[in-house]
Scaffold this motif. Structure first.
Motif, PDB file in Angstrom:
ATOM      1  N   VAL A  42       0.819  -1.214   0.000  1.00  0.00           N
ATOM      2  CA  VAL A  42       0.000   0.000   0.000  1.00  0.00           C
ATOM      3  C   VAL A  42       0.854   1.265   0.000  1.00  0.00           C
ATOM      4  O   VAL A  42       0.479   2.276  -0.610  1.00  0.00           O
ATOM      5  N   THR A  43       2.024   1.224   0.651  1.00  0.00           N
ATOM      6  CA  THR A  43       2.854   2.430   0.666  1.00  0.00           C
ATOM      7  C   THR A  43       3.431   2.709  -0.716  1.00  0.00           C
ATOM      8  O   THR A  43       3.512   3.870  -1.142  1.00  0.00           O
ATOM      9  N   ILE A  44       3.843   1.670  -1.443  1.00  0.00           N
ATOM     10  CA  ILE A  44       4.370   1.869  -2.789  1.00  0.00           C
ATOM     11  C   ILE A  44       3.242   2.163  -3.772  1.00  0.00           C
ATOM     12  O   ILE A  44       3.373   3.009  -4.666  1.00  0.00           O
ATOM     13  N   PHE A  45       2.113   1.489  -3.612  1.00  0.00           N
ATOM     14  CA  PHE A  45       0.939   1.744  -4.452  1.00  0.00           C
ATOM     15  C   PHE A  45       0.583   3.225  -4.434  1.00  0.00           C
ATOM     16  O   PHE A  45       0.294   3.825  -5.469  1.00  0.00           O
ATOM     17  N   THR A 107      -3.331   5.037   7.692  1.00  0.00           N
ATOM     18  CA  THR A 107      -4.757   4.761   7.493  1.00  0.00           C
ATOM     19  C   THR A 107      -5.594   6.019   7.702  1.00  0.00           C
ATOM     20  O   THR A 107      -6.482   6.334   6.894  1.00  0.00           O
ATOM     21  N   VAL A 108      -5.317   6.734   8.780  1.00  0.00           N
ATOM     22  CA  VAL A 108      -6.053   7.974   9.051  1.00  0.00           C
ATOM     23  C   VAL A 108      -5.796   8.998   7.945  1.00  0.00           C
ATOM     24  O   VAL A 108      -6.727   9.654   7.448  1.00  0.00           O
ATOM     25  N   ALA A 109      -4.540   9.142   7.551  1.00  0.00           N
ATOM     26  CA  ALA A 109      -4.209  10.104   6.502  1.00  0.00           C
ATOM     27  C   ALA A 109      -4.865   9.726   5.178  1.00  0.00           C
ATOM     28  O   ALA A 109      -5.323  10.601   4.425  1.00  0.00           O
ATOM     29  N   SER A 110      -4.946   8.425   4.883  1.00  0.00           N
ATOM     30  CA  SER A 110      -5.614   7.978   3.657  1.00  0.00           C
ATOM     31  C   SER A 110      -7.096   8.343   3.678  1.00  0.00           C
ATOM     32  O   SER A 110      -7.663   8.761   2.665  1.00  0.00           O
ATOM     33  N   ALA A 111      -7.720   8.165   4.849  1.00  0.00           N
ATOM     34  CA  ALA A 111      -9.129   8.551   4.978  1.00  0.00           C
ATOM     35  C   ALA A 111      -9.295  10.053   4.753  1.00  0.00           C
ATOM     36  O   ALA A 111     -10.240  10.490   4.074  1.00  0.00           O
ATOM     37  N   LEU A 112      -8.386  10.850   5.302  1.00  0.00           N
ATOM     38  CA  LEU A 112      -8.452  12.291   5.100  1.00  0.00           C
ATOM     39  C   LEU A 112      -8.252  12.655   3.635  1.00  0.00           C
ATOM     40  O   LEU A 112      -8.905  13.566   3.118  1.00  0.00           O
ATOM     41  N   ASN A 195      -7.433   2.187   1.191  1.00  0.00           N
ATOM     42  CA  ASN A 195      -6.389   1.937   2.188  1.00  0.00           C
ATOM     43  C   ASN A 195      -6.948   1.769   3.599  1.00  0.00           C
ATOM     44  O   ASN A 195      -6.269   1.200   4.465  1.00  0.00           O
ATOM     45  N   VAL A 196      -8.149   2.266   3.849  1.00  0.00           N
ATOM     46  CA  VAL A 196      -8.693   2.232   5.204  1.00  0.00           C
ATOM     47  C   VAL A 196      -8.946   0.797   5.671  1.00  0.00           C
ATOM     48  O   VAL A 196      -8.424   0.382   6.726  1.00  0.00           O
ATOM     49  N   LEU A 201      -6.959  -3.920   8.768  1.00  0.00           N
ATOM     50  CA  LEU A 201      -6.603  -5.345   8.770  1.00  0.00           C
ATOM     51  C   LEU A 201      -5.150  -5.531   9.183  1.00  0.00           C
ATOM     52  O   LEU A 201      -4.821  -6.414   9.991  1.00  0.00           O
ATOM     53  N   ALA A 202      -4.255  -4.694   8.650  1.00  0.00           N
ATOM     54  CA  ALA A 202      -2.832  -4.813   8.965  1.00  0.00           C
ATOM     55  C   ALA A 202      -2.560  -4.519  10.440  1.00  0.00           C
ATOM     56  O   ALA A 202      -1.728  -5.176  11.078  1.00  0.00           O
ATOM     57  N   ILE A 203      -3.266  -3.550  11.000  1.00  0.00           N
ATOM     58  CA  ILE A 203      -3.078  -3.213  12.416  1.00  0.00           C
ATOM     59  C   ILE A 203      -3.503  -4.383  13.307  1.00  0.00           C
ATOM     60  O   ILE A 203      -2.800  -4.759  14.259  1.00  0.00           O
ATOM     61  N   VAL A 204      -4.653  -4.971  12.987  1.00  0.00           N
ATOM     62  CA  VAL A 204      -5.143  -6.111  13.780  1.00  0.00           C
ATOM     63  C   VAL A 204      -4.192  -7.303  13.651  1.00  0.00           C
ATOM     64  O   VAL A 204      -3.901  -8.002  14.637  1.00  0.00           O
TER      65      VAL A 204
END
Length: 496
Positions: A42-45, A107-112, A195-196, A201-204
């Motif tokens: 996701v970071t490279i995407f 994740t938060v920044a992606s939502a923003l 990304n959210v 999922l990655a955090i869990v």
């Protein structure tokens, strides 16, 4: 350009960001590896997917050309300037902990980003997203390095390289499809909002990543971080914003202040080393002529990466009116050329040495020249699919240069300083990409009408593409010259 960032991941498989060695933690955590791969994806995407959404962003947010430049370059620059610090923080506080913190911020920044009501808001959210990625990304490499031994490590890094390559391609094709499909009426916002759930999922699932720290915790040089971050952040701002305002006095002042801050950073790092503290960057590295020349090479060649994709996306969508999915699909074969050349490059370099990289740089420059000539000759009658052969050759040229170049540069320093050197080079990659976007934006925008948002004929976008790509051609020629100089330094044994 996306394929160049695919190399970024494969390079770091052998030369990870700085970290202090630690003990292996039992059997390899393959489930945890899948979580690390997801984060790397996701970071490279997100490094490239925004390019396929540029026309939609311009329309949906009424974004100016300069704001588009900040949306693209802001993530790259923020990502680059904190990479070394992100690795150090993982060493100190725990790599899994920093992974979770970085992923939560991402994740938060992606939502923003996905909910951004204006271009200015999106720029700010992209910067935060890049900063979070800089905390997250080094932990991916570090966690693989400390938890996998020998053959398992090679397999894990091989999977990581493949994953990052897929992320580069997906940024073009999947991202283009998402924007074109207008999922749930979200348009361009879907490329960020996806990304959210991935981030959650990655955090869990992060509990499957074993925690690890450096046995000896390095000091954190916050003064150095502040100086270098402000200095590098100020460099592209006047280059992106200045042309649209007629180069006001503040733009030159900002450039001067950026250079002053970087000079102050150099002095502060030298004092820190002299007093026995660990510097953020060992300036003795840059005092070595061969390494300094190699770092300049990396800066120049990576300045042609994202800038190339930016020019191509604007031409395909803004000029020729292709939808994002078709535009990304036409560009994707360039990745095929890159991957095939990357596989061949190590064998060619083993046989011919630096001459193989020089040959690759010649191919890269010639293919860019061919692409420029093809677009300029066709003009407004350009048929996009006819560019595919030239794009494949461009990708091959990049693979022959970028794949072996970074290992070549890192081999110029002592093994004891390899970690520090890889951190410097990783930062130079991202800074070069951001500066390339800024410089190419100047040339491209100059070829378009002054009134932003007005209707622009395909022919004018062709002129913009040619103008922007002339910078890339000049940079490719400069890479050839620098490689010849580096070869001369190696033959003479100088630079220490």
């Amino acid at each position: 350009m996306p394929v160049s960032k695919f190399w970024k991941g494969t390079m770091n498989a052998n030369t990870p960001l700085p970290l202090t060695p630690t003990h292996r933690l039992g059997s390899p955590p393959w489930v945890g590896l899948s979580v690390l791969l997801l984060a790397g994806f996701v970071t490279i995407f997100d490094l490239f997917v925004v390019n396929v959404a540029i026309p939609s962003l311009q329309t949906g947010l009424n974004a100016s050309f300069a704001q588009i430049g900040f949306i693209v370059a802001g993530y790259e620059l923020a990502f680059g300037v904190l990479l070394i610090t992100g690795g150090r923080l993982g060493d100190v506080f725990g790599r899994r902990r920093l992974f979770i913190v970085g992923m939560a911020g991402f994740t938060v920044a992606s939502a923003l980003c996905g909910l951004a009501p204006s271009a200015a808001f999106l720029i700010s959210a992209r910067v935060v997203q890049g900063l979070a990625a800089a905390l997250l990304f080094p932990q991916v490499y570090a966690s693989i390095r400390v938890n996998f031994d020998a053959q398992d490590s090679r397999r894990a890094f091989g999977l990581l390289g493949m994953t990052l390559g897929l992320a580069a391609i997906a940024g073009q094709v999947l991202g283009g499809w998402m924007v074109h499909a207008d999922l749930f009426g979200s348009g361009w916002r879907s490329i960020f909002l996806i990304n959210v759930p991935i981030g959650l999922l990655a955090i869990v699932a992060a509990r499957y990543i074993p925690e690890s720290r450096a046995p000896q915790r390095p000091d954190l040089d916050w003064a150095g971080v502040a100086l270098v971050s402000l200095g590098l952040a100020l460099l592209p701002v006047p280059l992106i914003e200045g042309p649209g305002q007629g180069w006001p006095a503040w733009s030159f002042c900002a450039l001067g202040l950026a250079l002053a801050l970087l000079a102050l950073f150099k002095r502060q790092q030298e004092r820190r080393r002299a007093t026995g503290n660990l510097p953020l960057v060992d300036m003795q590295l840059l005092a070595q002529r061969r390494f300094a020349l190699g770092a300049l090479l990396v800066l120049v060649v990576y300045s042609t990466s994202s800038s190339f994709f930016l020019c191509f996306a604007l031409l395909m969508q803004g000029g020729l009116g292709l939808d994002p999915f078709r535009a990304g699909s036409i560009f994707a074969p360039c990745s095929v050329g890159f991957v095939l050349a990357s596989l061949a490059a190590p064998r060619l370099v083993a046989r011919w040495g630096i001459r193989a990289i020089v040959a690759g740089a010649l191919l890269y420059a010639l293919s860019i020249g061919l692409l420029i000539a093809q677009v300029q000759t066709a003009g407004a009658q350009l048929v996009a699919v006819r560019l595919i052969p030239a794009l494949i050759v461009v990708g091959a040229g990049q693979g022959l240069v970028m794949t072996p170049l970074l290992n070549l540069v890192l081999a110029l320093v002592d093994e004891a300083k390899a970690g520090m050197a890889s951190g410097v080079i990783s930062t130079v990659q991202q800074v070069g990409a951001a500066l390339g976007v800024a410089v190419v934006g100047i040339f491209f925008a100059a070829a378009l009408p002054g009134a932003e948002g007005s209707f622009v004929q395909a022919g004018q976008y062709v002129h913009g593409f040619v103008a922007g790509m002339l910078y890339n051609l000049g940079a490719a020629v400069m890479v050839i010259a620098l490689l010849v100089m580096l070869a001369g330094e190696q033959r003479s044994g100088g630079g220490e």
